[in-house]
Design a protein around this motif. Structure first.
Motif, PDB file in Angstrom:
ATOM      1  N   UNK A 222       9.349  24.577  37.542  1.00  0.00           N
ATOM      2  CA  UNK A 222       8.265  23.610  37.725  1.00  0.00           C
ATOM      3  C   UNK A 222       7.352  23.948  38.902  1.00  0.00           C
ATOM      4  N   UNK A 223       7.915  24.510  39.968  1.00  0.00           N
ATOM      5  CA  UNK A 223       7.100  24.798  41.146  1.00  0.00           C
ATOM      6  C   UNK A 223       6.727  26.271  41.243  1.00  0.00           C
ATOM      7  N   UNK A 224       6.552  26.905  40.088  1.00  0.00           N
ATOM      8  CA  UNK A 224       6.129  28.307  40.105  1.00  0.00           C
ATOM      9  C   UNK A 224       4.718  28.427  40.679  1.00  0.00           C
ATOM     10  N   UNK A 225       4.373  29.631  41.102  1.00  0.00           N
ATOM     11  CA  UNK A 225       3.036  29.883  41.645  1.00  0.00           C
ATOM     12  C   UNK A 225       1.953  29.511  40.643  1.00  0.00           C
ATOM     13  N   UNK A 226       2.177  29.860  39.361  1.00  0.00           N
ATOM     14  CA  UNK A 226       1.182  29.552  38.335  1.00  0.00           C
ATOM     15  C   UNK A 226       0.996  28.050  38.176  1.00  0.00           C
ATOM     16  N   UNK A 227       2.109  27.302  38.195  1.00  0.00           N
ATOM     17  CA  UNK A 227       2.009  25.862  37.993  1.00  0.00           C
ATOM     18  C   UNK A 227       1.315  25.171  39.166  1.00  0.00           C
ATOM     19  N   UNK A 228       1.638  25.594  40.371  1.00  0.00           N
ATOM     20  CA  UNK A 228       0.977  25.011  41.542  1.00  0.00           C
ATOM     21  C   UNK A 228      -0.515  25.312  41.503  1.00  0.00           C
ATOM     22  N   UNK A 229      -0.866  26.530  41.122  1.00  0.00           N
ATOM     23  CA  UNK A 229      -2.275  26.913  41.023  1.00  0.00           C
ATOM     24  C   UNK A 229      -3.002  26.068  39.984  1.00  0.00           C
ATOM     25  N   UNK A 230      -2.331  25.798  38.857  1.00  0.00           N
ATOM     26  CA  UNK A 230      -2.946  24.988  37.796  1.00  0.00           C
ATOM     27  C   UNK A 230      -3.279  23.593  38.287  1.00  0.00           C
ATOM     28  N   UNK A 231      -2.338  22.941  38.950  1.00  0.00           N
ATOM     29  CA  UNK A 231      -2.592  21.570  39.386  1.00  0.00           C
ATOM     30  C   UNK A 231      -3.527  21.512  40.595  1.00  0.00           C
ATOM     31  N   UNK A 232      -3.558  22.562  41.353  1.00  0.00           N
ATOM     32  CA  UNK A 232      -4.549  22.632  42.425  1.00  0.00           C
ATOM     33  C   UNK A 232      -5.949  22.716  41.827  1.00  0.00           C
ATOM     34  N   UNK A 233      -6.096  23.496  40.763  1.00  0.00           N
ATOM     35  CA  UNK A 233      -7.388  23.604  40.075  1.00  0.00           C
ATOM     36  C   UNK A 233      -7.805  22.252  39.497  1.00  0.00           C
ATOM     37  N   UNK A 234      -6.884  21.556  38.855  1.00  0.00           N
ATOM     38  CA  UNK A 234      -7.201  20.242  38.288  1.00  0.00           C
ATOM     39  C   UNK A 234      -7.660  19.269  39.374  1.00  0.00           C
ATOM     40  N   UNK A 235      -6.919  19.243  40.480  1.00  0.00           N
ATOM     41  CA  UNK A 235      -7.271  18.339  41.572  1.00  0.00           C
ATOM     42  C   UNK A 235      -8.656  18.638  42.125  1.00  0.00           C
ATOM     43  N   UNK A 236      -8.923  19.925  42.391  1.00  0.00           N
ATOM     44  CA  UNK A 236     -10.148  20.303  43.093  1.00  0.00           C
ATOM     45  C   UNK A 236     -11.376  20.362  42.188  1.00  0.00           C
ATOM     46  N   UNK A 237     -11.182  20.744  40.908  1.00  0.00           N
ATOM     47  CA  UNK A 237     -12.333  21.005  40.048  1.00  0.00           C
ATOM     48  C   UNK A 237     -12.654  19.902  39.048  1.00  0.00           C
ATOM     49  N   UNK A 238     -11.719  19.020  38.793  1.00  0.00           N
ATOM     50  CA  UNK A 238     -11.978  17.906  37.879  1.00  0.00           C
ATOM     51  C   UNK A 238     -11.861  16.557  38.580  1.00  0.00           C
ATOM     52  N   UNK A 239     -10.697  16.281  39.162  1.00  0.00           N
ATOM     53  CA  UNK A 239     -10.443  14.958  39.722  1.00  0.00           C
ATOM     54  C   UNK A 239     -11.289  14.702  40.961  1.00  0.00           C
ATOM     55  N   UNK A 240     -11.263  15.601  41.921  1.00  0.00           N
ATOM     56  CA  UNK A 240     -11.997  15.399  43.177  1.00  0.00           C
ATOM     57  C   UNK A 240     -13.500  15.294  42.959  1.00  0.00           C
TER      58      UNK A 240
END
Length: 421
Positions: A222-240
Motif C-alpha cells: 500500500x505504501x509503495x513509491x508508486x502509490x504515494x506518488x499517485x495520491x500526491x498527484x491527486x492531492x496537488x493536481x485535482x483536489x487542491x
C-alpha cells in the motif's frame, strides 16, 4: 447424474453488487432436499429486485427437479455479508451465499471447492482473471457471480461546450477538469473517496499510477513509491485546485457521485455499467473511454466480482453442484447480466454478449475484463483491509493530508491483519 471430478480447484465469488439465497434442511430418507441460498439485491427498486430473477430461476429448476426445493433470501448489499456471518456464527450456515469476500470461510474449512461441486465444462467456463481471484492456497473456492470493470465516463454536452476531447493521460485529465471548472461545472472530476466504495476508486487510481494493493505474490504494498506518488498527484493536481467539486472526496460516496453525474453536474468520473442506465434515464448524453493512466492508457483496469460460496455444514454437495451448474448456464448468466447491466463471468456468455447488437453498450467494459486486476480477495485479511481503506484513504488527499503517512498507516495495519495478529 454426472459427478464432479475430484481435485483441488474451487471458486467463490463476491462483487460491487451481491444477492443472498436461502434453502434449508434435508429430507432425510424421504429423498427431498431443501437448499438455502442467500443472495444480494442488485436492483434499485421493487420492480427490478433480484428477488424476481431468483424466483423465476428457481421455478424453472424445481420444475425439472421435484426432489429439490430452493429457498432464497435476498438482502441489500449493506446487509448481506453481515447476515451470512451471523448465520455461520450461529451454526446455521446457508448452503450457498452470494457475498463480497469468501477467503476467511475457505481458510476455516467451511466451503466446498469448485472441484467438489461443478461439472468440468462449467468449472472451465469461468473467465481466467476471476478464477485467479477465487483461489485460496491455490484451491478454487470462490465462484464469480457477477463482474464489472471501470471506464471513464464524461458528459458529452459539457465537453462540447468547453471544446474538449476525452483525456488520454492524467495531464490531459487535469487540463480538461480545469477547463470545465472555468465553465462553471459543479464537479469537474468527481472523486468519491467516501466510506461507501473508496476501495474501488482508490484501486483504479493506483493501477493507473503503476502500483496496486499487492505485489505479484499477494503481499500488501500500500505504501509503495508508486502509490504515494499517485495520491500526491491527486492531492496537488485535482483536489487542491478545486477540481473535485464542493464535497470533499472523503465525504463523497459513489452513489452520490453517480447521482450528480445523472443530474448533469459532473464532467468526468470513474464508473461501472450501471451508470449508463442511470444517466440515460435523466437524458444525460455521455461517452466512455478507457481510464487514463499517468502516461497514457492504464496497463490494467480494476475488475470487480461478487462471489458465490457453497458451505459444507449441511452436506447436499450433489444437489448444490447440480443447482449451480444450472445457475451458471449461458442462458441464465446472460439473463442476469442483462437485467442488471453487469458483465458475464463465463467465457460462453461473454462471447455471446460481444457478438450481440443488443449488448453493444457494454463492449467497452467487456474488453477490459479479461486483462483486469481484481481486489486481493484471496487474502483472508482483505475484508479488514478494505474496511480500513474506506475509513482512512480520503485523508490522503485533504488539504493538509500526507499521502505517505496515510498509506504507511494502512500498510502497517494490513501487514498486521495478514499475519493474524
Amino acid at each position: 447424474m454426472q459427478r464432479r471430478r475430484t481435485g483441488m480447484i474451487a471458486v467463490t465469488s463476491a462483487l460491487g453488487l451481491t444477492a443472498v439465497l436461502g434453502g434449508c434442511g434435508l429430507g432425510g430418507d424421504s429423498g427431498e432436499v431443501t437448499l438455502r441460498l442467500v443472495a444480494a439485491d442488485y436492483g434499485d427498486s421493487a420492480s427490478n429486485s433480484s428477488r424476481k430473477y431468483w424466483d423465476g430461476l428457481v421455478k424453472a429448476y424445481e420444475a425439472k427437479h421435484p426432489d429439490v426445493k430452493v429457498e432464497v433470501s435476498v438482502y441489500s448489499w449493506n446487509d448481506v455479508d453481515r447476515k451470512v456471518k451471523e448465520m455461520v456464527a450461529a451454526g446455521k450456515a446457508p448452503d450457498m451465499a452470494q457475498i463480497g469476500a469468501y477467503a476467511d470461510y475457505a481458510d476455516a474449512g467451511r466451503l466446498y471447492s469448485t472441484a467438489d461441486l461443478l461439472s468440468i465444462p462449467v468449472e472451465a467456463d469461468f473467465l481466467e482473471p476471476l478464477l485467479d481471484a477465487g483461489q485460496v492456497n491455490h484451491i478454487q473456492y470462490g465462484m464469480p457471480f457477477a463482474a464489472s470493470t471501470r471506464v471513464l465516463f464524461y458528459n458529452k454536452t459539457l465537453f462540447t461546450e468547453a471544446g474538449l476531447t476525452p483525456p488520454k493521460d492524467w495531464s490531459e485529465l487535469a487540463a480538461d477538469a480545469e477547463a470545465l471548472k472555468e465553465k462553471g461545472v459543479k464537479y469537474p472530476f468527481a472523486l468519491p473517496l467516501g466510506s461507501e466504495e473508496a476501495q474501488a476508486e482508490t484501486m483504479q487510481w493506483l493501477l493507473g499510477g503503476g502500483g496496486g494493493y499487492t505485489d505479484d505474490i499477494g503481499t500488501y504494498t500500500l505504501d509503495s513509491t508508486q502509490n504515494i506518488s499517485t495520491f500526491t498527484w491527486l492531492r496537488d493536481n485535482l483536489v487542491a485546485k478545486g477540481l473535485t467539486g464542493p464535497v470533499a472526496p472523503a465525504e463523497l460516496n459513489r452513489a452520490d457521485a453517480f447521482a450528480a453525474f445523472a443530474n448533469g453536474d459532473v464532467g468526468m468520473l470513474n464508473g461501472h455499467p450501471t451508470l449508463m442506465r442511470q444517466a440515460a434515464k435523466k437524458g444525460v448524453k455521455f461517452g466512455t473511454v478507457a481510464m487514463p493512466g499517468r502516461n497514457g492508457k492504464a496497463k490494467t483496469t480494476m475488475g470487480v466480482a461478487d462471489w458465490m460460496a457453497a458451505f459444507k455444514q449441511n452436506g447436499h454437495r450433489e444437489q448444490i453442484g447440480d443447482f449451480l451448474d444450472f445457475v451458471y448456464s449461458e442462458k441464465n448468466v446472460l439473463a442476469f447480466s442483462r437485467e442488471y447491466d453487469l458483465l458475464p463471468v463465463t467465457n460462453s456468455a461473454s462471447e455471446a454478449m460481444q457478438e450481440s447488437r443488443q449488448d453493444k453498450a457494454l463492449r467497452p467494459f467487456l474488453e477490459e475484463l479479461p486483462l483486469s486486476t481484481l481486489y486481493p480477495v484471496g487474502n483472508t485479511s482483505w475484508s479488514t483491509v478494505s474496511a480500513d481503506i474506506k475509513k482512512r484513504i480520503g485523508q490522503a488527499v485533504a488539504a493538509n493530508g500526507s499521502p505517505g503517512a496515510v498509506l504507511g498507516q494502512l500498510q502497517a495495519s494490513a501487514s498486521l491483519a495478514e499475519s493474524g495478529k
